[in-house]
Design a protein around this motif. Sequence first.
Motif, PDB file in Angstrom:
ATOM      1  N   TRP A 100     -18.664  45.658  10.066  1.00 53.84           N
ATOM      2  CA  TRP A 100     -18.265  46.337  11.295  1.00 53.84           C
ATOM      3  C   TRP A 100     -17.230  45.519  12.063  1.00 53.84           C
ATOM      4  N   LEU A 101     -17.297  44.168  11.936  1.00 50.03           N
ATOM      5  CA  LEU A 101     -16.340  43.327  12.642  1.00 50.03           C
ATOM      6  C   LEU A 101     -14.949  43.456  12.024  1.00 50.03           C
ATOM      7  N   VAL A 102     -14.888  43.538  10.689  1.00 51.00           N
ATOM      8  CA  VAL A 102     -13.607  43.719  10.016  1.00 51.00           C
ATOM      9  C   VAL A 102     -13.008  45.075  10.384  1.00 51.00           C
ATOM     10  N   ILE A 103     -13.848  46.112  10.436  1.00 50.52           N
ATOM     11  CA  ILE A 103     -13.371  47.444  10.795  1.00 50.52           C
ATOM     12  C   ILE A 103     -12.822  47.448  12.219  1.00 50.52           C
ATOM     13  N   ILE A 104     -13.519  46.789  13.137  1.00 50.06           N
ATOM     14  CA  ILE A 104     -13.052  46.712  14.524  1.00 50.06           C
ATOM     15  C   ILE A 104     -11.708  45.975  14.597  1.00 50.06           C
ATOM     16  N   ALA A 105     -11.573  44.901  13.824  1.00 47.03           N
ATOM     17  CA  ALA A 105     -10.311  44.142  13.830  1.00 47.03           C
ATOM     18  C   ALA A 105      -9.151  45.014  13.361  1.00 47.03           C
ATOM     19  N   VAL A 106      -9.370  45.796  12.303  1.00 46.50           N
ATOM     20  CA  VAL A 106      -8.312  46.678  11.798  1.00 46.50           C
ATOM     21  C   VAL A 106      -7.979  47.757  12.827  1.00 46.50           C
TER      22      VAL A 106
END
Length: 295
Positions: free
Chosen positions: A39-45
Amino acid sequence: MCRALPLAVGSLLLVTALLKTFYAADTAQLRFAYELPRWLVIIAVQAELLVGLLLVSGISSRLTWVSGLGLFVVFATFSLYRALSGYESCGCFGPLEVNPWWTLTLDAVIVWLLVVQRQAFLERSQPPVGKVKLSASAAGYLLLGGSSLFLMVGSAPTDLRADDSLPSNAKLVVLKPTEWINQKFPLNDEMSPKIDVSDGESVVLLYHHDCSKCRDALPRYEQLAGEMAKRGDTAQVLLLEVPPYGMALDHIGLATRARLSADRQWFVQAPVEIQLWDGMVRLASLNLPSVSEVP
């Protein structure tokens, strides 16, 4: 030149976000290497897409400037960590390998430009913002952000556990051999050719053809196989290549060679040694204990 700066920075953010979106294997490698939650990677993108679109369109210039500055400070910190840790790539551009010292330099330059050219960002948009411009920007984010979210969630990697069988639609598979200890070896059906490891002792080396540590380890395991044969040891040494494959190598040693299926993408930290007894994993280690004393 100064007025083109927000457009250039915004375009860079959009490119990096889309590269991470469309190359799931590289994004997974970044995520698992740092134990980052998905979820953190998705938020960063999503943040890259949103700030990139705002910079390109010129909407909410003050908020966008602050957000862009914060993003690139975080990026610079991450690149510095990667560089000091000795990684060959920053992992910021999906499939493109870029030295983290180069990305650190780029991030630092952009942070400096954001500070000294602050007015260029604040003057890019003057209120009131037109409805057409606002609607077009919102539609652009909904399209790109929604597509990115769909692709990243839909291409979520599969963790292969020792007691699991892979579903036929699993395209990206994450291997964590240290979690397989005292359980059945789960790669029996994924090897080509099929190798029987269900009886007796086997020493398996998972390796990538383009990994320098793997290339150093391979002759040591071939030497191990020869020494075991000389003393009449019935254990087999299996060198198991992880796709993408290198050039076919002539089999000149006593070690058995096989490859994981190319029908899937695999992520595993290699080289890693796995010791089996009657098909059960009794040890998995990145320290390569069977050849630790071999020069």
